[in-house]
Design a protein around this motif. Structure first.
Motif: not given
Length: 190
Positions: A118-133, A137-141
């Motif tokens: 994401i923007r050339n920064e490596g994340h595990t797929l699990m980290e990417a999912i957690t990032r969006q979790l 919800p921040y925006h839904v709030g």
């Protein structure tokens, strides 16, 4: 079930929960209220939805093979209120969430340790999912808060109604212990 499979199932349930909360908040508003902003630096609900849509499409399209910040994404344009109808707004809402949920459903437990960018920064797929979790919800709030402020008639609680905790908890503790499931009724009460 292994922990990675459990993580994927839990993540999908959580995303679905927040999607439903946003929908229940928007349903309570008149169409024009979806496009109202308090001042020029505030985002209307429509703008928040448009940003979520853009982020979801960018992050979850070809997530395993391309950077999550797609060259075709126009993030700054996501903050321009140019959606004009409820239908168009809800189409974007559905398109974004469907992109995300279809991606989550396509992953195998073994892929969670796969490195994506994401923007050339490596994340595990699990980290990417957690990032969006955290992000979605921040925006839904924000959507829920704005909707409560804009609603001119009484708000239909998306959670346990004010002063209703004792009754709600009494019903819950009167039942045998069970593993939590996200049923339609339960989604409304957390």
């Amino acid at each position: 079930m292994n922990m990675n499979q459990a993580f994927l199932e839990t993540a999908e349930k959580q995303f679905q929960y927040y999607k439903q909360l946003g929908e229940k908040a928007m349903e309570q508003l008149e169409t024009e209220q979806l496009f109202e902003a308090w001042h020029e630096d505030a985002n209307s609900i429509a703008v928040i939805v448009k940003h979520l849509w853009g982020n979801m499409l960018s992050r979850w399209t070809d997530v395993l093979t391309t950077d999550g910040e797609k060259s075709w994404r126009e993030r700054d344009a996501e903050f321009v209120n140019d959606i004009s109808t409820r239908e168009e707004l809800l189409d974007k809402w559905e398109e974004g969430w469907n992109c995300l949920l279809n991606a989550i459903r396509s992953f195998t437990p073994e892929q969670l340790s796969h490195i994506i960018y994401i923007r050339n920064e490596g994340h595990t797929l699990m980290e990417a999912i957690t990032r969006q979790l955290a992000h979605y919800p921040y925006h839904v709030g924000q959507i829920i808060y704005a909707a409560k402020m804009l609603k001119e008639t009484p708000w239909n609680s998306l959670s346990i109604p004010r002063n209703g905790s004792a009754v709600y908890n009494g019903g819950k503790f009167a039942m045998p212990k069970a593993r939590r499931h996200f049923t339609e009724d339960e989604l409304d009460k957390d």
